[in-house]
Enzyme design. Structure first.
Site, mmCIF file in Angstrom:
data_model
loop_
_atom_site.group_PDB
_atom_site.id
_atom_site.type_symbol
_atom_site.label_atom_id
_atom_site.label_comp_id
_atom_site.label_asym_id
_atom_site.label_seq_id
_atom_site.Cartn_x
_atom_site.Cartn_y
_atom_site.Cartn_z
ATOM 1 N N THR A 64 0.848 -1.206 0.000
ATOM 2 C CA THR A 64 0.000 0.000 0.000
ATOM 3 C C THR A 64 0.875 1.244 0.000
ATOM 4 O OG1 THR A 64 -1.791 -1.067 1.167
ATOM 5 C CG2 THR A 64 -1.562 1.291 1.561
ATOM 6 N N THR A 87 -0.145 1.682 7.053
ATOM 7 C CA THR A 87 -0.093 0.499 6.196
ATOM 8 C C THR A 87 -0.027 -0.724 7.093
ATOM 9 O OG1 THR A 87 1.230 -0.758 4.628
ATOM 10 C CG2 THR A 87 2.420 0.831 5.972
ATOM 11 N N GLY A 88 -0.474 -1.860 6.576
ATOM 12 C CA GLY A 88 -0.456 -3.093 7.365
ATOM 13 C C GLY A 88 -1.818 -3.755 7.286
ATOM 14 N N ARG A 95 -14.660 -6.480 0.548
ATOM 15 C CA ARG A 95 -13.887 -6.042 1.713
ATOM 16 C C ARG A 95 -13.316 -4.639 1.480
ATOM 17 N NH1 ARG A 95 -8.090 -4.917 2.765
ATOM 18 N NH2 ARG A 95 -7.779 -5.272 4.967
ATOM 19 N N ASP A 105 -8.492 -0.332 5.663
ATOM 20 C CA ASP A 105 -8.382 0.826 6.570
ATOM 21 C C ASP A 105 -8.026 2.114 5.818
ATOM 22 O OD1 ASP A 105 -5.819 -0.594 6.097
ATOM 23 O OD2 ASP A 105 -5.010 1.178 7.105
ATOM 24 N N GLY A 141 -5.359 -4.080 7.582
ATOM 25 C CA GLY A 141 -6.428 -3.100 7.689
ATOM 26 C C GLY A 141 -7.400 -3.354 8.825
#
Ligand code: ASP
Length: 305
Positions: free
Chosen positions: A168, A219-220, A196, A199, A222
């Site tokens: 991302t 980032t990571g 889906r 975040d 969500g």
């Protein structure tokens, strides 16, 4: 003239070092540098933090290496779809787009929603209709699908395993008028269910900007980031706990650890042109440039910035 600054990320993930080739590392660094230059140029000319964030993110969306725009991850049906948000720290205006399939640059759509729509968040076909009405560039689904992401999808179908694929992209900027902005754009987690939403377009989740305090892009995973309202947490730590930017960023990553298990990374910037990076992974592609100086770039957690 006030100091201007930009920082960005292109995803945080936990990955074996040998899985990233030297050639890939080089391309990541080049991609980050190109995006930083694009954002810095806007700021140097006196452009807004908002336009700088959008310009930097657009570059990364067009770069097939990153999981945003072209090169996005595929969902369980082998399709790409995208989420993005942008926020203006001057007045707390924001625009978010979710689950769009045909918009070439989702960050542009987020910006149009912020500027020209009575709503703050549009998703799916409604968001695409709005993009059409605004005259944004569209692409067919095949434009977004790269060979690499298709191979990863085939492999994940055969192995029945989920690869995380956190590439991302996000940017935060401070302009010469002292305004902050934040933006995030993603192709989402690989193998996600259709429908889906990540975040990234959730204000306070993956994206947040508020002039006197900070601009943040995350980032990571969500699901973890939105439940922790991580971007807003950085702001809250500064505003209510009087924390410095870096401490606030560190707190946001580690809070509620027993419930919020997963990869989390973020970049943050304040009006003093202080930059903070925080992540609990061994890799976060990241960089910054202050006052138009040569961009500083790092990938691994062992690299100092
Ligand atoms: N946050 C994104 C998502 O949950 C993924 C990422 O940051 O790489 O879709």
């Amino acid at each position: 003239m006030r100091k201007y600054a930009i920082a960005l990320h292109a995803g945080a993930e936990t990955v074996k070092r040998e899985e990233v080739t030297k050639e890939q590392e080089k391309l990541y660094r080049e991609g980050l540098e190109e995006a930083l230059q694009a954002g810095s140029t806007v700021l140097e000319k006196g452009g807004s933090a908002l336009d700088a964030v959008a310009a930097a993110i657009e570059r990364m969306e067009n770069n097939p290496l990153f999981n945003a725009g072209r090169g996005g991850s595929l969902n369980i049906h082998g399709e790409t779809d995208f989420d993005a948000a942008i926020m203006d720290g001057r007045n707390l205006n924001s625009g978010s787009a979710g689950n769009v399939r045909y918009v070439k640059n989702p960050i542009r759509l987020a910006k149009e929603i912020m500027r020209n729509c009575k709503h703050s968040f549009l998703a799916g076909t409604g968001a695409e209709e709005f993009a059409l009405a605004q005259g944004l560039e569209l692409e067919k689904p095949s434009y977004f699908v790269t060979e690499e992401k298709l191979k990863a999808w085939h492999k994940s179908v055969l192995d029945e395993q989920q690869r995380k694929g956190h590439d991302t992209v996000g940017a935060v900027a401070l302009d010469q008028d002292g305004n902050l902005a934040a933006g995030t754009s993603t192709g989402g987690l690989a193998n996600r269910l259709k429908g889906r939403i990540s975040d990234s377009p959730v204000i306070g989740g993956g994206t947040y900007a508020n002039n006197p305090y900070c601009a943040v892009s995350c980032t990571g995973e969500g699901e973890v980031i939105m439940r922790g309202a991580i971007a807003h947490e950085v702001y809250a730590q500064i505003k209510y706990a009087d924390e410095r930017l870096q401490q606030a960023a560190d707190q946001a990553i580690t809070m509620h650890r027993e419930f919020l298990k997963g990869d989390i990374g973020l970049i943050a910037l304040n009006q003093q042109a202080e930059v903070a990076f925080a992540f609990n992974t061994n890799l976060m592609k990241r960089g910054y440039s202050i006052g138009g100086e040569k961009p500083k770039i790092a990938l691994w957690n062992s690299e100092k910035l």
